[in-house]
Design a protein around this motif. Sequence first.
Motif, PDB file in Angstrom:
ATOM      1  N   HIS A 164      -5.598  -5.022  -1.751  1.00 57.50           N
ATOM      2  CA  HIS A 164      -5.726  -3.723  -1.074  1.00 57.50           C
ATOM      3  C   HIS A 164      -6.000  -3.860   0.422  1.00 57.50           C
ATOM      4  O   HIS A 164      -5.951  -2.870   1.140  1.00 57.50           O
ATOM      5  CB  HIS A 164      -6.874  -2.915  -1.695  1.00 57.50           C
ATOM      6  N   LEU A 211      -9.251   1.836   3.339  1.00 57.32           N
ATOM      7  CA  LEU A 211      -9.377   0.828   2.274  1.00 57.32           C
ATOM      8  C   LEU A 211     -10.191   1.434   1.139  1.00 57.32           C
ATOM      9  O   LEU A 211     -11.329   1.848   1.361  1.00 57.32           O
ATOM     10  CB  LEU A 211     -10.134  -0.412   2.753  1.00 57.32           C
ATOM     11  N   GLY A 243       0.814  -1.218   0.000  1.00 51.67           N
ATOM     12  CA  GLY A 243       0.000   0.000   0.000  1.00 51.67           C
ATOM     13  C   GLY A 243       0.846   1.265   0.000  1.00 51.67           C
ATOM     14  O   GLY A 243       2.028   1.245  -0.369  1.00 51.67           O
ATOM     15  N   ASP A 270      -4.710   1.341   1.640  1.00 46.37           N
ATOM     16  CA  ASP A 270      -4.736   0.043   0.970  1.00 46.37           C
ATOM     17  C   ASP A 270      -3.605  -0.916   1.377  1.00 46.37           C
ATOM     18  O   ASP A 270      -2.737  -1.265   0.558  1.00 46.37           O
ATOM     19  CB  ASP A 270      -4.744   0.241  -0.556  1.00 46.37           C
TER      20      ASP A 270
END
Length: 250
Positions: free
Chosen positions: A71, A64, A25, A38
Motif C-alpha cells: 500500500h 495511505l 493503488g 495506497d
Amino acid sequence: MDNIIFLGTAGARFAVFRQIRASGGIWITLSDTQILLDPGPGALVKCLKNRSELDPTKLDGIILSHRHLDHSADINVMIEAMTQGGSKPHGVIFAPEDALEEDPVIFRYLRKYVKRIEILKEKGEYQLKNIKFNTPIRHQHSSETYGINFSGEKNTISYIADTKYFPKLESYYKGDTLIINVVRLEPSNIEHLCLQEAKRIILINKPKLAILSHFGLTMIKAKPWELAAKLQKETGVEVRAASDGMRIEL
Ligand SMILES: [Zn+2]
C-alpha cells in the motif's frame, strides 16, 4: 467527472511481489479533487503510462490506509513526482501515525515538499480541496489501518481497506460505491477479508455498486470477474471485479 481508476488490483505478498497483477493503488477524481490512495509498488509507472490523464503534479493529496508495502512502497516517489522533486511544494499526505514515526515509510527529508501531513485516526474527519472524508474505525490488521468514506458533491465512495472481519464492519462504510479489499477466496486466519465476508457486507449495505479488488493468489486463480458475476446474481447488487487499469465513471 467523478471517476475511479485502478492502478493495480493485487493484494498481499505473493500477488504483489511477483507482480501477478499490478499494485499501484487507486486514483480517485471526486468533485474536481484528485487523490491517490495506497500507492503500492509501481504507482508512478502506472500513472505515467497514462500521463495525459493521471498527471502526478495535479494530485491534491495522497492517502495511505496503512504502512504495509503493498500500500505504501511508492509513497516517496509519488511525493517527488507530485511536487516535481520538491521544486513546487503542494499536496497533502494523510497516513496513520505508525507510517510516520519510528521506522517511517515516509522519508523525513521529503516532508517539507508537501503542504501538510495529517495523521489518520479513528473517527477522524478530514477535508481536501472540495471533498470531505472520514476514517470511522481502526481495522483489525497487523499495522494501524483505516478504511475511508469519501464525500463529494454528487457521489460518495467507501473503501474497506485490509482488515480481518469484525462485527458491524459494514455499518461504518455506507458509500454509494463500495470498494472492498478481498484478498482471500476462502476464510483463513490471516487478517484479510474473504469472498464470503465481502458477500455479507454487500448484502447488508446494498451499495449502488460494489467493486472487489486487492486480490491475493487464491482470488486471482478463481477468476475474480466470474466470482463478481456470481455475487451480483446472489445479492441483487451490481458487483464488479477490478482489473488493472479499469476505470469506473460514477
Ligand atoms: Zn496490509
